[in-house]
Design a protein around this motif. Structure first.
Motif, PDB file in Angstrom:
ATOM      1  N   VAL A   1       0.656  -0.941   0.139  1.00 19.02           N
ATOM      2  CA  VAL A   1       0.685   0.278   0.098  1.00 19.02           C
ATOM      3  C   VAL A   1       1.086   1.253  -0.310  1.00 19.02           C
ATOM      4  O   VAL A   1       1.932   1.014   0.385  1.00 19.02           O
ATOM      5  CB  VAL A   1      -0.958  -0.072   1.393  1.00 19.02           C
ATOM      6  N   TYR A   2       0.419   2.603  -0.352  1.00 19.85           N
ATOM      7  CA  TYR A   2       1.307   3.968  -1.404  1.00 19.85           C
ATOM      8  C   TYR A   2       0.646   4.153   0.083  1.00 19.85           C
ATOM      9  O   TYR A   2      -0.517   4.995  -0.097  1.00 19.85           O
ATOM     10  CB  TYR A   2       1.663   3.598  -2.354  1.00 19.85           C
ATOM     11  N   GLN A   3       1.432   5.293   0.861  1.00 23.18           N
ATOM     12  CA  GLN A   3       1.090   6.581   1.685  1.00 23.18           C
ATOM     13  C   GLN A   3       1.759   7.478   0.192  1.00 23.18           C
ATOM     14  O   GLN A   3       2.560   7.772  -0.472  1.00 23.18           O
ATOM     15  CB  GLN A   3       2.514   7.301   2.966  1.00 23.18           C
ATOM     16  N   ILE A   4       0.960   8.906   1.007  1.00 19.96           N
ATOM     17  CA  ILE A   4       1.687  10.507  -0.493  1.00 19.96           C
ATOM     18  C   ILE A   4       1.769  11.329   0.945  1.00 19.96           C
ATOM     19  O   ILE A   4       0.294  11.871   1.531  1.00 19.96           O
ATOM     20  CB  ILE A   4       0.135  10.412  -1.122  1.00 19.96           C
TER      21      ILE A   4
ATOM     22  N   THR B   1      -7.365  -2.605  -5.510  1.00 20.19           N
ATOM     23  CA  THR B   1      -9.173  -2.796  -4.772  1.00 20.19           C
ATOM     24  C   THR B   1      -9.348  -3.788  -4.298  1.00 20.19           C
ATOM     25  O   THR B   1     -10.361  -3.330  -2.827  1.00 20.19           O
ATOM     26  CB  THR B   1      -9.528  -2.267  -5.695  1.00 20.19           C
ATOM     27  N   ASP B   2      -8.716  -4.519  -4.054  1.00 15.85           N
ATOM     28  CA  ASP B   2      -9.496  -6.284  -3.315  1.00 15.85           C
ATOM     29  C   ASP B   2      -8.646  -6.215  -2.409  1.00 15.85           C
ATOM     30  O   ASP B   2      -8.520  -7.420  -1.787  1.00 15.85           O
ATOM     31  CB  ASP B   2      -9.308  -7.293  -4.506  1.00 15.85           C
ATOM     32  N   TYR B   3      -7.737  -5.501  -1.772  1.00 19.48           N
ATOM     33  CA  TYR B   3      -6.768  -5.707  -0.519  1.00 19.48           C
ATOM     34  C   TYR B   3      -6.663  -4.882   0.049  1.00 19.48           C
ATOM     35  O   TYR B   3      -6.476  -5.846   1.569  1.00 19.48           O
ATOM     36  CB  TYR B   3      -5.538  -5.060  -1.299  1.00 19.48           C
ATOM     37  N   ALA B   4      -7.097  -3.813   0.371  1.00 20.64           N
ATOM     38  CA  ALA B   4      -7.533  -3.245   1.401  1.00 20.64           C
ATOM     39  C   ALA B   4      -9.122  -2.209   1.488  1.00 20.64           C
ATOM     40  O   ALA B   4      -9.471  -1.801   0.045  1.00 20.64           O
ATOM     41  CB  ALA B   4      -6.279  -1.799   2.040  1.00 20.64           C
ATOM     42  N   GLN B   5      -9.162  -1.441   2.538  1.00 17.34           N
ATOM     43  CA  GLN B   5     -10.044  -0.492   2.769  1.00 17.34           C
ATOM     44  C   GLN B   5     -10.328   0.374   3.318  1.00 17.34           C
ATOM     45  O   GLN B   5      -9.679   0.197   4.061  1.00 17.34           O
ATOM     46  CB  GLN B   5     -12.210  -1.218   2.327  1.00 17.34           C
TER      47      GLN B   5
ATOM     48  N   TYR C   1      -5.011  -2.497   6.089  1.00 14.36           N
ATOM     49  CA  TYR C   1      -4.191  -3.739   5.352  1.00 14.36           C
ATOM     50  C   TYR C   1      -4.197  -5.000   5.744  1.00 14.36           C
ATOM     51  O   TYR C   1      -4.036  -4.128   7.078  1.00 14.36           O
ATOM     52  CB  TYR C   1      -3.506  -3.186   4.440  1.00 14.36           C
ATOM     53  N   PRO C   2      -3.512  -5.887   5.900  1.00 12.56           N
ATOM     54  CA  PRO C   2      -3.671  -6.696   6.641  1.00 12.56           C
ATOM     55  C   PRO C   2      -2.202  -6.469   7.014  1.00 12.56           C
ATOM     56  O   PRO C   2      -1.005  -5.734   6.780  1.00 12.56           O
ATOM     57  CB  PRO C   2      -3.442  -7.661   4.666  1.00 12.56           C
TER      58      PRO C   2
END
Length: 253
Positions: free
Chosen positions: A107-110, A137-141, A153-154
């Motif tokens: 996952v990416y931080q901005i 899209t199917d990895y986090a929310q 996220y996991p």
């Protein structure tokens, strides 16, 4: 290369929406916008940019609204933006590089660079304001938080920082700040009260003083000029208000 959707939740964002979408319209595959009851020209602007526009006026908080918006996303990756944000060219290139690399479990931080009352705030603990905004899209929310929602996220996920700033034009004027902060304070106090938390006015005072000291002194807000001082004072006020609101909601319990 994997596909990318820009997802947004909005309400009465006609003043900012076009400027935001101008920074992404030529290089993303899909724009998904979930509206919570706009009465201005937000919908027409969104449609002019080819966005998929949906509405949900059953507001249950920022987190759940973002969860619902993500259900409409059809791309491999989702990039979350707010209407008062602008993607810089350097950030665009960094995002596209991440998509081409397409690593697993990432996952990416901005980093956000906020402009407040006509000045970019580079101190005060506000820069770089890293937030998770890009992921598969199917990895986090997002979680269920009413306000100050975060991406869940996991545990095994790798957290990577992207290059380039996300410009954030957060407050138009003092009135806009007070309205926005009052809304956040109310949502924060409701969330805490629902979790069984309480507060005292003394806590409000001490946290408010701590807020000012942290922002203006320890985080060098004085280097942000008059805007840094004003931002520290307003944040001090907002901190006290949210604790006072929580005290008032729970004082008879």
């Amino acid at each position: 290369m994997p596909t990318l959707t820009v997802a947004m939740i909005v309400k009465n964002e006609a003043q900012d929406l076009a400027q935001c979408l101008d920074t992404v319209k030529d290089w993303v595959d899909e724009i998904v916008i979930l509206d919570s009851g706009s009465t201005d020209n937000t919908q027409q602007i969104a449609l002019n940019y080819g966005a998929k526009f949906y509405q949900n006026t059953d507001w249950q908080g920022f987190g759940k609204q973002r969860q619902l918006a993500q259900q409409y996303v059809t791309s491999d990756y989702v990039l979350w933006l707010d209407a008062d944000e602008r993607v810089t060219s350097e950030l665009q290139q960094s995002i596209q590089h991440a998509l081409r690399s397409n690593p697993q479990n990432t996952v990416y931080q901005i980093g956000r660079l906020s402009e407040v009352f006509g000045r970019k705030i580079r101190h005060s603990g506000w820069y770089p304001d890293y937030v998770v905004r890009l992921y598969k899209t199917d990895y986090a929310q997002y979680g269920d938080e009413l306000v100050h929602e975060k991406v869940h996220y996991p545990k095994e996920a790798k957290l990577e920082k992207l290059q380039g700033d996300l410009l954030h034009f957060t407050y138009k004027d003092i009135h806009h700040y007070l309205v926005k902060s009052a809304s956040y304070a109310k949502a924060w106090s409701i969330q805490k009260a629902n979790a069984g938390k309480k507060a005292t006015l003394f806590q409000g005072i001490t946290h408010a003083i701590g807020c000012f000291m942290k922002m203006y002194i320890f985080k060098a807000g004085f280097l942000d000029g008059k805007q840094g001082l004003l931002l520290a004072l307003l944040s001090t006020h907002s901190t006290f208000v949210k604790y006072a609101d929580l005290w008032n909601r729970t004082r008879d319990q």
